[in-house]
Design an enzyme around this catalytic site. Structure first.
Site, PDB file in Angstrom:
ATOM      1  N   ARG A  52      43.963  47.700  47.346  1.00  0.00           N
ATOM      2  CA  ARG A  52      42.794  47.179  46.639  1.00  0.00           C
ATOM      3  C   ARG A  52      41.567  47.743  47.328  1.00  0.00           C
ATOM      4  O   ARG A  52      41.686  48.412  48.356  1.00  0.00           O
ATOM      5  CB  ARG A  52      42.784  45.637  46.540  1.00  0.00           C
ATOM      6  CG  ARG A  52      43.484  44.853  47.593  1.00  0.00           C
ATOM      7  CD  ARG A  52      42.885  44.934  48.952  1.00  0.00           C
ATOM      8  NE  ARG A  52      41.459  44.716  48.920  1.00  0.00           N
ATOM      9  CZ  ARG A  52      40.593  45.165  49.782  1.00  0.00           C
ATOM     10  NH1 ARG A  52      40.987  45.910  50.822  1.00  0.00           N
ATOM     11  NH2 ARG A  52      39.305  44.917  49.677  1.00  0.00           N
ATOM     12  N   ALA A  54      37.667  49.462  45.886  1.00  0.00           N
ATOM     13  CA  ALA A  54      37.378  50.442  44.825  1.00  0.00           C
ATOM     14  C   ALA A  54      37.808  51.873  45.167  1.00  0.00           C
ATOM     15  O   ALA A  54      38.564  52.491  44.398  1.00  0.00           O
ATOM     16  CB  ALA A  54      35.890  50.368  44.476  1.00  0.00           C
ATOM     17  N   ARG A  95      43.342  47.808  36.693  1.00  0.00           N
ATOM     18  CA  ARG A  95      42.255  46.878  37.048  1.00  0.00           C
ATOM     19  C   ARG A  95      40.968  47.397  36.389  1.00  0.00           C
ATOM     20  O   ARG A  95      40.714  48.597  36.399  1.00  0.00           O
ATOM     21  CB  ARG A  95      42.073  46.760  38.576  1.00  0.00           C
ATOM     22  CG  ARG A  95      43.238  46.036  39.243  1.00  0.00           C
ATOM     23  CD  ARG A  95      42.932  45.683  40.685  1.00  0.00           C
ATOM     24  NE  ARG A  95      42.038  44.545  40.799  1.00  0.00           N
ATOM     25  CZ  ARG A  95      41.487  44.154  41.953  1.00  0.00           C
ATOM     26  NH1 ARG A  95      41.714  44.825  43.071  1.00  0.00           N
ATOM     27  NH2 ARG A  95      40.703  43.095  41.992  1.00  0.00           N
ATOM     28  N   ASP A 241      31.995  47.676  43.718  1.00  0.00           N
ATOM     29  CA  ASP A 241      33.046  48.135  42.799  1.00  0.00           C
ATOM     30  C   ASP A 241      32.487  48.950  41.647  1.00  0.00           C
ATOM     31  O   ASP A 241      33.167  49.801  41.083  1.00  0.00           O
ATOM     32  CB  ASP A 241      33.834  46.945  42.254  1.00  0.00           C
ATOM     33  CG  ASP A 241      34.828  46.484  43.291  1.00  0.00           C
ATOM     34  OD1 ASP A 241      34.410  45.743  44.213  1.00  0.00           O
ATOM     35  OD2 ASP A 241      35.994  46.904  43.216  1.00  0.00           O
ATOM     36  N   LYS A 252      32.836  41.932  45.106  1.00  0.00           N
ATOM     37  CA  LYS A 252      33.696  40.746  45.204  1.00  0.00           C
ATOM     38  C   LYS A 252      32.928  39.465  44.927  1.00  0.00           C
ATOM     39  O   LYS A 252      31.800  39.288  45.401  1.00  0.00           O
ATOM     40  CB  LYS A 252      34.315  40.721  46.606  1.00  0.00           C
ATOM     41  CG  LYS A 252      35.230  39.558  46.926  1.00  0.00           C
ATOM     42  CD  LYS A 252      36.318  39.336  45.911  1.00  0.00           C
ATOM     43  CE  LYS A 252      37.183  40.539  45.658  1.00  0.00           C
ATOM     44  NZ  LYS A 252      38.040  40.392  44.430  1.00  0.00           N
TER      45      LYS A 252
HETATM   46  O1  MRU Z   1      39.613  42.606  44.621  1.00  0.00           O
HETATM   47  P1  MRU Z   1      39.404  43.653  45.666  1.00  0.00           P
HETATM   48  O2  MRU Z   1      39.958  43.290  46.993  1.00  0.00           O
HETATM   49  O3  MRU Z   1      39.853  45.025  45.181  1.00  0.00           O
HETATM   50  O4  MRU Z   1      37.823  43.734  45.829  1.00  0.00           O
HETATM   51  C1  MRU Z   1      37.291  44.663  46.730  1.00  0.00           C
HETATM   52  C2  MRU Z   1      35.824  44.562  46.858  1.00  0.00           C
HETATM   53  O5  MRU Z   1      35.168  43.803  46.193  1.00  0.00           O
HETATM   54  C3  MRU Z   1      35.161  45.522  47.798  1.00  0.00           C
HETATM   55  O6  MRU Z   1      34.018  44.946  48.343  1.00  0.00           O
HETATM   56  C4  MRU Z   1      34.761  46.782  47.024  1.00  0.00           C
HETATM   57  O7  MRU Z   1      35.850  47.317  46.342  1.00  0.00           O
HETATM   58  C5  MRU Z   1      34.213  47.821  47.914  1.00  0.00           C
HETATM   59  S1  MRU Z   1      35.484  48.535  48.900  1.00  0.00           S
HETATM   60  C6  MRU Z   1      34.891  49.786  49.820  1.00  0.00           C
END
Ligand code: MRU
Length: 354
Positions: A52, A54, A95, A241, A252
């Site tokens: 997980r 981005a 996703r 993201d 998030k």
């Molecule tokens: O649901 P997730 O764990 O994939 O969410 C990840 C996030 O929100 C991160 O902050 C975002 O992807 C940036 S990662 C460099």
């Protein structure tokens, strides 16, 4: 003198036709790698949060395309591209919010468009996926250096979710900034939100920072207001993201609340993200698709029901922070202070004329 950059974790590797993903659902209790030889299994792994974050989702999907090409070659299907297109669609459906997924798949599609057969597609897609992984780590290091320059010495930072090596090819975006700031002696330590309901902060960010010897204190999200009022924190540093063309930023769930709290308490708010996270096709935050995840993730804890029977759950995985609450957007192509539509357009123009 700067300390060596702490950077010991790599979540994605590809060897001998097999993709290996560190299973992030099992961390920190177990460090297990899962092996994948099929694109459909990779799409499921992304959906189920084996991997997980981005940029990591995008890179994983790129290797998923390599697996699809291998499958088409090995099965000798007459129309290799039709089979690979099915895999591309399946990966795209894994996703919805992180635009890096769609960016990576578009890049892989462009590579495949230049191939005339499955053999060539395997070779070309593999080279492209490896390049994407290496470029991501390089971009993170550049962001780390640029973001750390904004942080004056003497206080701590607060971060949310996991934006580190685990969420990228390696080193991290916001956590890359934090790694660099620590190496330069600019921060006293890190406060990390536990990040309900998946606990990416408690399980993943805390694990990464402990591995690399950076002091971390966890807090539940409800403690953030008091922390930001305390004066201990100079910057909130988060990832993204998807960033709309006007700078509105999806990250998030809980990030938006932190941005409001930061503004209220005179704490600055930094987003660190590669330019592949900017979606110029989406004019503002209202157009960003927000993933809704199962209510059970809120109602249960570690597989055990904790909520009262009969209660429902509302579980958006992301929220959108308006651009006006963001003091700095740190990219691998430079820092944009007070990002807005004009500043992001100028960033794009600068990159295109390089
Ligand atoms: O649901 P997730 O764990 O994939 O969410 C990840 C996030 O929100 C991160 O902050 C975002 O992807 C940036 S990662 C460099």
């Amino acid at each position: 003198m700067n300390a060596p950059l702490p950077d010991s974790i790599r979540p994605i590797r590809f060897e001998d036709g097999t993709l290996f993903l560190l299973d992030q659902r099992r961390l920190p209790q177990a460090q297990l790698e899962n092996a994948y030889r099929g694109a459909a299994e990779v799409a499921t792994a992304i959906r189920d949060m084996v991997v997980r974050g981005a940029p990591a989702i995008g890179i994983t999907a790129a290797f998923g395309v390599v697996l699809a090409c291998q499958e088409a070659r090995d099965q000798g299907v007459p129309h290799w591209r039709t089979a690979v297109d099915v895999a591309l669609d399946r990966l795209a459906a894994s996703r919805p919010t992180a635009v890096n997924l769609f960016w990576a798949l578009d890049r892989m599609r462009a590579v495949l468009d230049r191939c005339t057969g499955a053999d060539e597609a395997v070779t070309a897609s593999l080279a492209a996926a490896h390049r994407m992984l290496a470029d991501d780590i390089e971009a993170n290091r550049r962001m780390g250096a640029a973001g750390a320059e904004l942080i004056e010495s003497g206080r701590a930072v607060l971060t949310h979710c996991n934006t580190g090596s685990l969420a990228t090819g390696g080193f991290g975006t916001a956590l890359g900034v934090i790694r660099s700031a620590w190496a330069k002696g600019r921060i006293q330590g890190v406060f990390a939100d536990e990040t309900r309901p998946w606990l990416q902060g408690a399980r993943l960010t805390a694990w990464e920072l402990v591995q690399d010897g950076i002091p971390v204190q966890l807090l539940c999200e409800g403690a953030a207001a008091s922390l930001l009022r305390s004066g201990k924190v100079s910057w909130v540093v988060v990832g993204a993201d998807r960033i709309a063309a006007n700078g509105d930023t999806a990250n998030k769930i809980g990030t938006y609340g932190l941005a409001i709290l930061a503004r209220e308490h005179g704490v600055r708010f930094m987003v660190a993200a590669p330019v592949s996270t900017i979606d110029y096709e989406t004019p503002d935050g209202a157009g960003i698709p927000i993933e809704m995840r199962p209510p059970s993730e809120v109602l249960d804890l570690a597989g055990q029901r904790v909520a009262a029977e009969g209660a429902g759950g509302w579980n958006p995985a992301f929220d959108v922070t308006p651009a006006r609450l963001i003091d700095a957007l740190v990219t691998e192509h430079g820092v944009v202070m007070h990002p807005d539509r004009q500043a992001l357009a100028a960033l794009r123009a600068r990159i295109e004329t390089r």
